[in-house]
Design a protein around this motif. Structure first.
Motif, PDB file in Angstrom:
ATOM      1  N   GLY A 191      -4.685 -34.951 -32.061  1.00 17.05           N
ATOM      2  CA  GLY A 191      -4.180 -34.201 -30.928  1.00 17.05           C
ATOM      3  C   GLY A 191      -2.968 -33.336 -31.138  1.00 17.05           C
ATOM      4  O   GLY A 191      -2.582 -32.576 -30.256  1.00 17.05           O
ATOM      5  N   TYR A 192      -2.353 -33.398 -32.286  1.00 20.96           N
ATOM      6  CA  TYR A 192      -1.070 -32.701 -32.476  1.00 20.96           C
ATOM      7  C   TYR A 192      -1.162 -31.182 -32.323  1.00 20.96           C
ATOM      8  O   TYR A 192      -0.240 -30.555 -31.822  1.00 20.96           O
ATOM      9  N   ALA A 193      -2.262 -30.613 -32.716  1.00 27.20           N
ATOM     10  CA  ALA A 193      -2.412 -29.157 -32.640  1.00 27.20           C
ATOM     11  C   ALA A 193      -2.512 -28.657 -31.202  1.00 27.20           C
ATOM     12  O   ALA A 193      -2.212 -27.494 -30.932  1.00 27.20           O
ATOM     13  N   THR A 194      -2.886 -29.528 -30.274  1.00 25.33           N
ATOM     14  CA  THR A 194      -3.105 -29.074 -28.899  1.00 25.33           C
ATOM     15  C   THR A 194      -2.237 -29.773 -27.861  1.00 25.33           C
ATOM     16  O   THR A 194      -2.332 -29.457 -26.682  1.00 25.33           O
ATOM     17  N   ASP A 195      -1.388 -30.711 -28.267  1.00 20.76           N
ATOM     18  CA  ASP A 195      -0.625 -31.482 -27.276  1.00 20.76           C
ATOM     19  C   ASP A 195       0.815 -31.003 -27.068  1.00 20.76           C
ATOM     20  O   ASP A 195       1.587 -31.658 -26.392  1.00 20.76           O
ATOM     21  N   GLY A 196       1.155 -29.856 -27.644  1.00 23.03           N
ATOM     22  CA  GLY A 196       2.506 -29.328 -27.495  1.00 23.03           C
ATOM     23  C   GLY A 196       3.459 -29.705 -28.618  1.00 23.03           C
ATOM     24  O   GLY A 196       4.580 -29.194 -28.680  1.00 23.03           O
ATOM     25  N   SER A 197       3.031 -30.579 -29.505  1.00 21.68           N
ATOM     26  CA  SER A 197       3.896 -31.019 -30.605  1.00 21.68           C
ATOM     27  C   SER A 197       4.291 -29.869 -31.526  1.00 21.68           C
ATOM     28  O   SER A 197       5.440 -29.799 -31.982  1.00 21.68           O
ATOM     29  N   VAL A 198       3.360 -28.989 -31.814  1.00 18.81           N
ATOM     30  CA  VAL A 198       3.637 -27.870 -32.730  1.00 18.81           C
ATOM     31  C   VAL A 198       4.715 -26.959 -32.132  1.00 18.81           C
ATOM     32  O   VAL A 198       5.634 -26.535 -32.827  1.00 18.81           O
ATOM     33  N   ASP A 199       4.618 -26.694 -30.835  1.00 18.90           N
ATOM     34  CA  ASP A 199       5.635 -25.872 -30.182  1.00 18.90           C
ATOM     35  C   ASP A 199       7.004 -26.551 -30.212  1.00 18.90           C
ATOM     36  O   ASP A 199       8.027 -25.898 -30.451  1.00 18.90           O
ATOM     37  N   GLN A 200       7.020 -27.865 -29.975  1.00 20.02           N
ATOM     38  CA  GLN A 200       8.280 -28.608 -30.047  1.00 20.02           C
ATOM     39  C   GLN A 200       8.858 -28.556 -31.457  1.00 20.02           C
ATOM     40  O   GLN A 200      10.071 -28.396 -31.633  1.00 20.02           O
ATOM     41  N   ALA A 201       8.006 -28.692 -32.460  1.00 21.27           N
ATOM     42  CA  ALA A 201       8.458 -28.645 -33.852  1.00 21.27           C
ATOM     43  C   ALA A 201       9.031 -27.270 -34.185  1.00 21.27           C
ATOM     44  O   ALA A 201      10.084 -27.168 -34.822  1.00 21.27           O
ATOM     45  N   ALA A 202       8.354 -26.214 -33.759  1.00 25.17           N
ATOM     46  CA  ALA A 202       8.834 -24.852 -34.021  1.00 25.17           C
ATOM     47  C   ALA A 202      10.190 -24.617 -33.376  1.00 25.17           C
ATOM     48  O   ALA A 202      11.084 -24.023 -33.993  1.00 25.17           O
ATOM     49  N   ALA A 203      10.373 -25.088 -32.152  1.00 23.08           N
ATOM     50  CA  ALA A 203      11.657 -24.929 -31.467  1.00 23.08           C
ATOM     51  C   ALA A 203      12.755 -25.704 -32.191  1.00 23.08           C
ATOM     52  O   ALA A 203      13.876 -25.218 -32.336  1.00 23.08           O
TER      53      ALA A 203
END
Length: 126
Positions: free
Chosen positions: A105-117
């Motif tokens: 689920g990491y690609a679609t659960d908002g984790s990637v955006d949090q990591a980028a920020a």
């Protein structure tokens, strides 16, 4: 990962690094920053390059199966780390507070955006 960081650092002396990985790639990241994993050990990023590593990100890190995180296992890189372990993710112990998306689920659960920020914040602060 360690060799790539070393060669890039030598060729580009002002470069800062954000490193990380997902699942097995998170284990490779652990090894690169000197944390022993179930995979064993390997080459680590040289100590003199540690200040240039501004962020360490891990998604579904198997280190969680041993009750550890990068924050608890590395005094050097722990303060620069952000890890994601979704509820139901048996690869990292599934004890996280994220939604029950499991290991995929990491690609679609908002984790990637949090990591980028987080990475952007770390770069700006360094």
């Amino acid at each position: 990962m360690s060799n790539h960081n070393k060669s890039t650092a030598a060729a580009c002396p002002d470069t800062k690094f954000a490193i990380g990985g997902y699942s097995l790639g998170a284990s490779v990241t652990d090894i690169a920053i000197g944390i022993r994993t179930y995979l064993g050990t390997g080459q680590t990023i040289p100590t003199e390059l540690a200040p240039r590593v501004v962020a360490v990100i891990a998604f579904g890190n198997p280190l969680g199966l041993y009750g550890q995180t990068i924050k608890t296992a590395s005094s050097t890189y722990g303060p620069k780390s952000l890890e994601f372990c979704n509820r139901g993710d048996t690869v990292c112990g599934g004890t996280g507070t994220g939604p029950g998306y499991g290991h995929l689920g990491y690609a679609t659960d908002g984790s990637v955006d949090q990591a980028a920020a987080f990475i952007a914040k770390q770069y700006t602060a360094s």
